[in-house]
Design a protein around this motif. Structure first.
Motif, PDB file in Angstrom:
ATOM      1  N   PRO A 123       1.217  -1.283   0.465  1.00  0.00           N
ATOM      2  CA  PRO A 123      -0.341  -0.209  -0.054  1.00  0.00           C
ATOM      3  C   PRO A 123       1.117   1.399   0.490  1.00  0.00           C
ATOM      4  N   ILE A 124      -0.078   1.949  -1.057  1.00  0.00           N
ATOM      5  CA  ILE A 124       1.104   3.340  -0.675  1.00  0.00           C
ATOM      6  C   ILE A 124       1.077   3.798   0.480  1.00  0.00           C
ATOM      7  N   THR A 125      -0.061   3.837   0.608  1.00  0.00           N
ATOM      8  CA  THR A 125      -0.631   4.817   2.556  1.00  0.00           C
ATOM      9  C   THR A 125       0.658   4.428   3.941  1.00  0.00           C
ATOM     10  N   TYR A 126       0.795   3.480   3.424  1.00  0.00           N
ATOM     11  CA  TYR A 126       2.556   3.398   4.084  1.00  0.00           C
ATOM     12  C   TYR A 126       3.621   3.291   4.179  1.00  0.00           C
ATOM     13  N   ARG A 127       4.224   3.860   2.953  1.00  0.00           N
ATOM     14  CA  ARG A 127       5.225   4.276   2.758  1.00  0.00           C
ATOM     15  C   ARG A 127       5.738   5.225   3.291  1.00  0.00           C
ATOM     16  N   ASN A 128       7.581   5.519   3.458  1.00  0.00           N
ATOM     17  CA  ASN A 128       8.024   6.292   4.544  1.00  0.00           C
ATOM     18  C   ASN A 128       9.292   5.913   4.308  1.00  0.00           C
ATOM     19  N   SER A 129      10.582   7.043   4.144  1.00  0.00           N
ATOM     20  CA  SER A 129      11.523   6.865   5.257  1.00  0.00           C
ATOM     21  C   SER A 129      12.158   7.766   5.330  1.00  0.00           C
ATOM     22  N   VAL A 130      13.294   7.350   6.378  1.00  0.00           N
ATOM     23  CA  VAL A 130      14.141   8.643   6.822  1.00  0.00           C
ATOM     24  C   VAL A 130      13.906   9.962   6.159  1.00  0.00           C
ATOM     25  N   VAL A 131      14.219   9.734   5.028  1.00  0.00           N
ATOM     26  CA  VAL A 131      14.407  11.589   4.454  1.00  0.00           C
ATOM     27  C   VAL A 131      13.004  12.034   4.366  1.00  0.00           C
ATOM     28  N   SER A 132      12.136  11.492   3.903  1.00  0.00           N
ATOM     29  CA  SER A 132      11.362  11.689   4.230  1.00  0.00           C
ATOM     30  C   SER A 132      10.070  12.278   5.150  1.00  0.00           C
ATOM     31  N   THR A 133      10.257  11.535   6.455  1.00  0.00           N
ATOM     32  CA  THR A 133       9.992  11.727   7.488  1.00  0.00           C
ATOM     33  C   THR A 133      10.813  13.158   7.998  1.00  0.00           C
ATOM     34  N   SER A 134      12.199  13.421   7.666  1.00  0.00           N
ATOM     35  CA  SER A 134      13.062  14.348   7.970  1.00  0.00           C
ATOM     36  C   SER A 134      12.398  15.437   7.375  1.00  0.00           C
ATOM     37  N   ALA A 135      12.086  15.252   5.999  1.00  0.00           N
ATOM     38  CA  ALA A 135      11.441  17.200   5.377  1.00  0.00           C
ATOM     39  C   ALA A 135      10.526  17.079   6.126  1.00  0.00           C
ATOM     40  N   LEU A 136       9.449  16.176   6.486  1.00  0.00           N
ATOM     41  CA  LEU A 136       8.491  16.651   6.947  1.00  0.00           C
ATOM     42  C   LEU A 136       8.704  17.543   7.753  1.00  0.00           C
ATOM     43  N   GLY A 137       9.578  16.401   9.053  1.00  0.00           N
ATOM     44  CA  GLY A 137      10.220  17.292  10.303  1.00  0.00           C
ATOM     45  C   GLY A 137      10.096  19.031  10.091  1.00  0.00           C
ATOM     46  N   VAL A 138      11.096  19.507   9.262  1.00  0.00           N
ATOM     47  CA  VAL A 138      11.410  20.610   9.031  1.00  0.00           C
ATOM     48  C   VAL A 138      10.401  22.145   8.426  1.00  0.00           C
ATOM     49  N   SER A 139       9.582  20.642   8.045  1.00  0.00           N
ATOM     50  CA  SER A 139       8.460  21.656   7.221  1.00  0.00           C
ATOM     51  C   SER A 139       7.593  22.281   8.915  1.00  0.00           C
ATOM     52  N   VAL A 140       7.471  21.105   9.707  1.00  0.00           N
ATOM     53  CA  VAL A 140       6.150  21.344  10.741  1.00  0.00           C
ATOM     54  C   VAL A 140       7.030  22.147  12.109  1.00  0.00           C
ATOM     55  N   GLY A 141       8.494  22.417  11.572  1.00  0.00           N
ATOM     56  CA  GLY A 141       9.425  23.282  12.197  1.00  0.00           C
ATOM     57  C   GLY A 141       9.363  24.707  11.344  1.00  0.00           C
ATOM     58  N   TYR A 142       9.026  25.142  10.636  1.00  0.00           N
ATOM     59  CA  TYR A 142       8.741  26.031   9.409  1.00  0.00           C
ATOM     60  C   TYR A 142       6.983  26.955  10.485  1.00  0.00           C
ATOM     61  N   PHE A 143       5.949  25.747  10.684  1.00  0.00           N
ATOM     62  CA  PHE A 143       4.398  25.954  11.026  1.00  0.00           C
ATOM     63  C   PHE A 143       4.313  26.767  11.767  1.00  0.00           C
ATOM     64  N   ILE A 144       5.449  26.128  13.049  1.00  0.00           N
ATOM     65  CA  ILE A 144       5.414  26.160  14.382  1.00  0.00           C
ATOM     66  C   ILE A 144       5.634  27.324  14.248  1.00  0.00           C
ATOM     67  N   THR A 145       7.241  28.123  13.362  1.00  0.00           N
ATOM     68  CA  THR A 145       7.316  29.298  13.501  1.00  0.00           C
ATOM     69  C   THR A 145       6.753  30.171  13.119  1.00  0.00           C
ATOM     70  N   ALA A 173       1.990  16.692  11.257  1.00  0.00           N
ATOM     71  CA  ALA A 173       3.139  16.285  12.466  1.00  0.00           C
ATOM     72  C   ALA A 173       2.574  14.678  12.208  1.00  0.00           C
ATOM     73  N   TYR A 174       1.231  14.891  12.317  1.00  0.00           N
ATOM     74  CA  TYR A 174       0.799  13.282  12.446  1.00  0.00           C
ATOM     75  C   TYR A 174       1.430  12.153  11.241  1.00  0.00           C
ATOM     76  N   THR A 175       1.610  12.741  10.257  1.00  0.00           N
ATOM     77  CA  THR A 175       2.153  11.494   8.953  1.00  0.00           C
ATOM     78  C   THR A 175       3.564  11.959   8.933  1.00  0.00           C
ATOM     79  N   MET A 176       4.338  13.196   9.695  1.00  0.00           N
ATOM     80  CA  MET A 176       5.600  12.747  10.034  1.00  0.00           C
ATOM     81  C   MET A 176       5.706  11.810  11.046  1.00  0.00           C
ATOM     82  N   LEU A 177       5.048  12.002  12.415  1.00  0.00           N
ATOM     83  CA  LEU A 177       4.879  10.603  13.601  1.00  0.00           C
ATOM     84  C   LEU A 177       4.464   9.006  13.219  1.00  0.00           C
ATOM     85  N   SER A 178       3.463   8.857  12.898  1.00  0.00           N
ATOM     86  CA  SER A 178       2.684   7.227  11.803  1.00  0.00           C
ATOM     87  C   SER A 178       3.432   7.110  10.974  1.00  0.00           C
TER      88      SER A 178
END
Length: 266
Positions: free
Chosen positions: A99-121, A150-155
């Protein structure tokens, strides 16, 4: 049975390899906040050197000027990463099984974290200076984006749809440039006209047509989406819908603005 097996396998991988080390998602969020501060300060420094009118702006105009430089930097970063992961890698391609809904990687998760940091700021700045940097529509947009990312980054769920939506950030630099030109007194310049046309075209592609494709993709893969956690399931259906409505409303304003500008030039 196969869908359930893929689901448990993906959850096990997230638990054992990604979320077991909180440095991956949480450090990337802190890096995102730090990079936002750097982009804000760099915009201020470069503008004071290369734009003579910067010093004559009011305090709140300088804050918004720097804030828009920060948001443009984030937009370029996250749009480039989104296009890279969706188009240039096999992470979300049909060549991979499962399923495409469960695919992720360290790179994809890290990039989402940077985006979360932006939206928080950015959300913190909007609240701090409310409503100078944007009204409730910005609060709603940023809150929905922050919760979903944030949800898709953590889950690890639904990262494909998150990145598809984030491609729409390609419109942000053009919107910010329009504000820069207006504030700099260049509203009657040819650059302002070209910018308006670019906004119309890019917005139509990235925030209208792209969202229609996302809805079509959700329809085709609905059986996979139903296997997600309930919160992720409702986010996948709700967030794109709300953002699309907002995009359509803003697009109508953009269309009116383009017509008005072309009428003045003609």
């Amino acid at each position: 049975m196969a869908m359930t097996a893929y689901k448990y396998h993906a959850q096990a991988m997230m638990r054992d390899y990604l979320l077991a080390d909180p440095l991956v998602p949480y450090t990337s969020v802190l890096i995102g906040v730090f990079l936002c501060k750097m982009a804000y300060d760099l915009t201020r420094i470069l503008s004071s050197f290369y734009f003579k009118g910067y010093s004559s702006l009011t305090k709140i105009q300088r804050v918004e000027w720097n804030n828009r430089g920060m948001s443009s930097a984030h937009a370029i970063f996250i749009a480039a990463i989104s296009l890279y992961l969706v188009v240039s890698t096999d992470l979300f391609s049909d060549r991979l099984k499962g399923p495409i809904t469960y695919r992720n990687s360290v790179v994809s998760t890290s990039a989402l974290g940077v985006s979360v940091g932006y939206f928080i700021t950015d959300l913190a700045m909007i609240f701090w200076l409310y409503p100078s940097l944007g009204g409730m529509e910005y609060v709603l947009h940023h809150t929905l984006s922050l919760v979903a990312i944030a949800y898709t980054m953590l889950s690890g769920e639904g990262q494909f749809y998150t990145y598809m939506i984030l491609i729409s950030e390609t419109t942000t630099p053009e919107i910010n440039m329009r504000w820069f030109l207006d504030t700099a007194g260049l509203k009657k310049s040819s650059a302002y006209l070209v910018n308006g046309i670019m906004i119309f075209v890019v917005w139509l592609v990235a925030r209208i047509f792209l969202f229609v494709y996302v809805f079509y993709h959700i329809y085709l893969h609905y059986s996979q989406i139903t296997q997600m956690h309930a919160f992720g399931y409702y986010l996948t259906l709700t967030v794109p819908s709300v953002l699309f409505i907002m995009n359509a409303m803003w697009f109508m304003k953009i269309l009116k603005g383009v017509k008005k500008t072309l009428a003045k030039w003609s």
